[in-house]
Write an enzyme that holds these catalytic residues in place. Structure first.
Site, short mmCIF file in Angstrom:
data_model
loop_
_atom_site.label_atom_id
_atom_site.label_comp_id
_atom_site.label_asym_id
_atom_site.label_seq_id
_atom_site.Cartn_x
_atom_site.Cartn_y
_atom_site.Cartn_z
N THR A 134 0.80 -1.19 0.00
CA THR A 134 0.00 0.00 0.00
C THR A 134 0.84 1.27 0.00
O THR A 134 1.90 1.31 0.61
CB THR A 134 -0.89 -0.03 1.25
OG1 THR A 134 -1.64 -1.23 1.26
CG2 THR A 134 -1.84 1.14 1.27
N GLY A 217 -0.64 -0.79 5.91
CA GLY A 217 -0.34 -2.04 6.59
C GLY A 217 -1.52 -2.92 6.93
O GLY A 217 -1.64 -3.34 8.08
N GLY A 218 -2.41 -3.21 5.98
CA GLY A 218 -3.47 -4.19 6.17
C GLY A 218 -4.25 -3.99 7.46
O GLY A 218 -4.74 -2.90 7.75
#
Length: 317
Positions: A134, A217-218
């Protein structure tokens, strides 16, 4: 793109592409620390940050010093409560079981806050609201306009598939769907999956732009938003100091991963409170996210801060 999908047995059609529309959405908002935090609605995970902030306000989190055992304990427990609701309820907004803002109602937040034991880590189930890879970019200009922007192809570099002669790398966000036929996020055509990427924004008490921020970061993103909002908005930390401060990440059950730079005595206290403490080197991977932020101070100046754990840069022009 469609021909390449067909060649490899994928389901994408021209009709899918022609029917797709980008949405101009109404943000979810929660008053906090004299201002407010703004998040995108489902199918994103930003609502988890707002739930946790509401729970922490019920506990008057501001009376505790940042990084003290009680501050960390309450923050972690609030995040755990928010995440179980996120996992159970969040899907494409058109397929939610009830309006998302029910998870933010005062009565529901108060009920969830009441489940926290101030001296002991807990295990939580989802609640029942009453029927009622991302890249992140933050930018601001001299007129006061601020933009919070995030983009991701998801795991690794997306699907790893590049359509020949186009340079277009396809994403694999479909992995965010559930295969449980009774879950609101079950995979279906014409539907968006649960989505991790959430650019965030904060307004001041007058409704003016205060901060444009995000944490790549998810599943760390909503947790990172919570930690930055607490430090910058509530405790008035310098945004670079807030980004550099030790982070934590809720995993399964009572397991919480902390950066190994956190005070050892504090970690010992958290262990005694029942938290299953795991330590990780903050520089060994990107599992604690990558934050960027621009904060507008009361005089109208901008303060930009960038991540120290991975690539990032604060640039003035």
């Amino acid at each position: 793109m469609v021909a390449f999908a067909r060649e490899h047995g994928a389901a994408l059609t021209l009709d899918d592409l022609s029917k797709h529309r980008a949405d101009w959405v109404k943000l979810l908002s929660r008053p906090f620390a004299g201002g407010s935090v703004q998040e995108l609605p489902p199918n994103g995970q930003g609502i988890a940050t707002l739930i946790a902030l509401g729970i922490l306000e019920e506990w008057d989190i501001g009376r505790y010093a940042p990084d003290s055992p009680q501050w960390l304990h309450l923050s972690i427990e609030a995040m755990k409560l928010a995440l179980v609701d996120l996992t159970r309820y969040v899907s494409d907004e058109d397929h939610l079981e009830f309006p998302a803002d029910r998870l933010l109602s005062a009565d529901y937040i108060r009920q969830r806050a009441g489940l926290i034991d101030p001296a002991q880590a807990g295990d939580y189930a989802f609640g029942a609201p009453q029927q009622s890879g991302t890249v992140y970019l933050s930018t601001a200009d001299a007129s006061g306009m601020m933009v919070s922007f995030i983009q991701s192809n998801y795991m690794g570099f997306g699907s790893g598939v590049v359509v020949p002669d186009t340079g277009i790398s396809l994403q694999n966000r479909g992995a965010g769907f559930s295969l449980d036929p009774h879950h609101p996020n079950v995979v279906a055509g014409g539907k968006r999956p649960f989505h991790t990427i959430i650019p965030a924004f904060a307004l001041d008490g007058q409704g003016q732009p205060l901060m444009s921020f995000g944490v790549m970061g998810g599943p760390m993103q909503a947790q990172g938003h919570l930690q930055l909002a607490l430090r910058i908005m509530l405790h008035r930390q310098n945004p670079q100091a807030a980004i550099d401060a030790p982070r934590w990440r809720v995993e399964q059950g009572r397991e919480v991963v902390f950066e190994s730079t956190l005070d050892r005595n504090t970690l010992s206290t958290l262990r005694r409170m029942g938290h299953q403490v795991v330590l990780e080197d903050p520089l060994s991977n990107y599992n604690f996210g990558g934050a960027q932020a621009i904060v507008r101070d009361p005089q109208g100046f901008y303060i930009a801060a960038t991540e120290s754990r991975k690539d990032g840069q604060a640039v003035v022009f």
